[in-house]
Design an enzyme around this catalytic site. Structure first.
Site, PDB file in Angstrom:
ATOM      1  N   LYS A 108     -40.510 -54.909 -48.200  1.00 23.68           N
ATOM      2  CA  LYS A 108     -40.650 -53.761 -49.099  1.00 23.68           C
ATOM      3  C   LYS A 108     -41.980 -53.039 -48.829  1.00 23.68           C
ATOM      4  O   LYS A 108     -42.840 -53.549 -48.090  1.00 23.68           O
ATOM      5  CB  LYS A 108     -40.560 -54.253 -50.551  1.00 23.68           C
ATOM      6  CG  LYS A 108     -39.187 -54.839 -50.911  1.00 23.68           C
ATOM      7  CD  LYS A 108     -39.140 -55.257 -52.377  1.00 23.68           C
ATOM      8  CE  LYS A 108     -37.777 -55.821 -52.758  1.00 23.68           C
ATOM      9  NZ  LYS A 108     -37.720 -56.192 -54.202  1.00 23.68           N
TER      10      LYS A 108
ATOM     11  N   TYR B 218     -29.501 -50.215 -54.745  1.00 27.35           N
ATOM     12  CA  TYR B 218     -29.756 -50.929 -55.996  1.00 27.35           C
ATOM     13  C   TYR B 218     -28.780 -50.530 -57.107  1.00 27.35           C
ATOM     14  O   TYR B 218     -29.071 -50.712 -58.286  1.00 27.35           O
ATOM     15  CB  TYR B 218     -31.193 -50.689 -56.451  1.00 27.35           C
ATOM     16  CG  TYR B 218     -32.215 -51.552 -55.722  1.00 27.35           C
ATOM     17  CD1 TYR B 218     -32.063 -52.939 -55.657  1.00 27.35           C
ATOM     18  CD2 TYR B 218     -33.335 -50.991 -55.123  1.00 27.35           C
ATOM     19  CE1 TYR B 218     -32.996 -53.736 -55.001  1.00 27.35           C
ATOM     20  CE2 TYR B 218     -34.284 -51.789 -54.471  1.00 27.35           C
ATOM     21  CZ  TYR B 218     -34.105 -53.162 -54.416  1.00 27.35           C
ATOM     22  OH  TYR B 218     -35.033 -53.954 -53.780  1.00 27.35           O
TER      23      TYR B 218
ATOM     24  N   ASN C  14     -42.562 -57.550 -55.219  1.00 25.29           N
ATOM     25  CA  ASN C  14     -42.268 -58.914 -54.767  1.00 25.29           C
ATOM     26  C   ASN C  14     -41.924 -59.003 -53.274  1.00 25.29           C
ATOM     27  O   ASN C  14     -41.218 -59.892 -52.828  1.00 25.29           O
ATOM     28  CB  ASN C  14     -41.195 -59.571 -55.650  1.00 25.29           C
ATOM     29  CG  ASN C  14     -39.862 -58.854 -55.588  1.00 25.29           C
ATOM     30  OD1 ASN C  14     -39.704 -57.884 -54.854  1.00 25.29           O
ATOM     31  ND2 ASN C  14     -38.890 -59.345 -56.347  1.00 25.29           N
TER      32      ASN C  14
ATOM     33  N   HIS D  91     -36.795 -58.053 -49.818  1.00 22.85           N
ATOM     34  CA  HIS D  91     -35.416 -58.026 -50.317  1.00 22.85           C
ATOM     35  C   HIS D  91     -34.546 -58.870 -49.392  1.00 22.85           C
ATOM     36  O   HIS D  91     -34.746 -58.875 -48.186  1.00 22.85           O
ATOM     37  CB  HIS D  91     -34.862 -56.596 -50.329  1.00 22.85           C
ATOM     38  CG  HIS D  91     -33.377 -56.570 -50.556  1.00 22.85           C
ATOM     39  ND1 HIS D  91     -32.829 -56.609 -51.822  1.00 22.85           N
ATOM     40  CD2 HIS D  91     -32.329 -56.589 -49.688  1.00 22.85           C
ATOM     41  CE1 HIS D  91     -31.505 -56.643 -51.712  1.00 22.85           C
ATOM     42  NE2 HIS D  91     -31.180 -56.623 -50.430  1.00 22.85           N
TER      43      HIS D  91
ATOM     44  N   GLU E 125     -24.834 -54.088 -47.573  1.00 21.21           N
ATOM     45  CA  GLU E 125     -26.193 -53.606 -47.293  1.00 21.21           C
ATOM     46  C   GLU E 125     -26.409 -53.357 -45.796  1.00 21.21           C
ATOM     47  O   GLU E 125     -27.076 -52.393 -45.419  1.00 21.21           O
ATOM     48  CB  GLU E 125     -27.202 -54.611 -47.859  1.00 21.21           C
ATOM     49  CG  GLU E 125     -27.161 -54.626 -49.387  1.00 21.21           C
ATOM     50  CD  GLU E 125     -27.894 -55.799 -50.029  1.00 21.21           C
ATOM     51  OE1 GLU E 125     -28.475 -56.633 -49.297  1.00 21.21           O
ATOM     52  OE2 GLU E 125     -27.877 -55.878 -51.276  1.00 21.21           O
TER      53      GLU E 125
HETATM   54  P1  DAT Z   1     -33.659 -60.002 -55.961  1.00 25.91           P
HETATM   55  O1  DAT Z   1     -34.570 -58.970 -55.320  1.00 25.91           O
HETATM   56  O2  DAT Z   1     -34.273 -61.374 -55.974  1.00 25.91           O
HETATM   57  O3  DAT Z   1     -32.266 -59.994 -55.399  1.00 25.91           O
HETATM   58  P2  DAT Z   1     -32.549 -58.618 -58.280  1.00 25.91           P
HETATM   59  O4  DAT Z   1     -31.430 -58.180 -57.392  1.00 25.91           O
HETATM   60  O5  DAT Z   1     -32.200 -59.254 -59.567  1.00 25.91           O
HETATM   61  O6  DAT Z   1     -33.550 -59.606 -57.508  1.00 25.91           O
HETATM   62  O7  DAT Z   1     -33.485 -57.375 -58.618  1.00 25.91           O
HETATM   63  C1  DAT Z   1     -33.799 -56.437 -57.604  1.00 25.91           C
HETATM   64  C2  DAT Z   1     -35.252 -56.074 -57.727  1.00 25.91           C
HETATM   65  O8  DAT Z   1     -35.483 -55.422 -58.974  1.00 25.91           O
HETATM   66  C3  DAT Z   1     -36.208 -57.264 -57.732  1.00 25.91           C
HETATM   67  O9  DAT Z   1     -36.535 -57.694 -56.430  1.00 25.91           O
HETATM   68  C4  DAT Z   1     -37.395 -56.692 -58.442  1.00 25.91           C
HETATM   69  C5  DAT Z   1     -36.773 -55.750 -59.465  1.00 25.91           C
HETATM   70  N1  DAT Z   1     -36.632 -56.405 -60.765  1.00 25.91           N
HETATM   71  C6  DAT Z   1     -35.740 -57.366 -61.097  1.00 25.91           C
HETATM   72  N2  DAT Z   1     -35.880 -57.752 -62.367  1.00 25.91           N
HETATM   73  C7  DAT Z   1     -36.911 -57.005 -62.857  1.00 25.91           C
HETATM   74  C8  DAT Z   1     -37.568 -56.920 -64.120  1.00 25.91           C
HETATM   75  N3  DAT Z   1     -37.188 -57.680 -65.159  1.00 25.91           N
HETATM   76  N4  DAT Z   1     -38.594 -56.040 -64.249  1.00 25.91           N
HETATM   77  C9  DAT Z   1     -38.981 -55.255 -63.214  1.00 25.91           C
HETATM   78  N5  DAT Z   1     -38.396 -55.283 -62.004  1.00 25.91           N
HETATM   79  C10 DAT Z   1     -37.380 -56.135 -61.825  1.00 25.91           C
HETATM   80 MG    MG Z   2     -30.722 -58.683 -55.547  1.00 26.18          MG
END
Ligand code: DAT
Ligand code: MG
Length: 148
Positions: free
Chosen positions: A9, A49, A112, A115, A126
């Site tokens: 990212k 997303y 974080n 991805h 994707e």
């Molecule tokens: P991942 O990236 O582990 O697949 P995800 O698909 O649940 O996680 O979410 C996508 C991204 O969205 C994640 O990397 C960071 C952001 N995100 C997820 N939960 C969040 C939250 N509670 N507050 C802010 N950003 C969040």
């Molecule tokens: Mg995800």
């Protein structure tokens, strides 16, 4: 062989972590079959997303992922989708185990670092979104004989 979509990212790119992250997957024994540095257009970010469209953080997430270049990759290997998720660590770095990418390099869920696709269906979707059937290189890697 299974394929997954992984992406450093914008925070990972800016913090000089592309090499470290590529190195981890190389050392694990996975095979890189596609990679590019790119700026994600807003429409692609929203589609990528899309599953989070109704979440309160969706706007911030799209702003963040389009805030600078990302390093998009496709990696191949036995069980690479689930293994890469383990190597990334939990979504929220507060919960990511030490030794994982997020556990080592990230401090907040909003930044974080990486991805990774979470299922065969999302990997196919994707890879299609980011590589559109182009830019993937199928090749025999001799080292695979020493991995498998
Ligand atoms: P991942 O990236 O582990 O697949 P995800 O698909 O649940 O996680 O979410 C996508 C991204 O969205 C994640 O990397 C960071 C952001 N995100 C997820 N939960 C969040 C939250 N509670 N507050 C802010 N950003 C969040
Ligand atoms: Mg995800």
């Amino acid at each position: 062989m299974e394929k997954t979509f992984l992406m450093v990212k914008p925070d990972g790119v800016q913090r000089n972590l592309i090499g470290e992250i590529v190195s981890r997957f190389e050392k694990k024994g996975f095979q890189l079959v596609g990679a590019k540095l790119m700026q994600i257009p807003t429409e692609l970010a929203e589609e990528h997303y899309g599953e989070h469209k109704e979440r309160p953080f969706f706007g911030e997430l799209v702003d963040f992922i389009t805030s600078g270049p990302v390093f998009a990759m496709v990696w191949q290997g036995d069980n690479v989708i689930a293994t890469a998720r383990q190597m990334m660590g939990a979504t929220n770095p507060k919960d990511s185990a030490p030794g994982t990418i997020r556990g080592e390099y990230a401090a907040t869920v909003g930044k974080n670092i990486i991805h990774g696709s979470d299922s065969p269906e999302s990997a196919e979707r994707e890879i299609g979104l980011f590589f559109k059937g182009e830019g993937l290189v199928e090749y025999n890697k001799d080292a695979n004989n020493w991995v498998y």
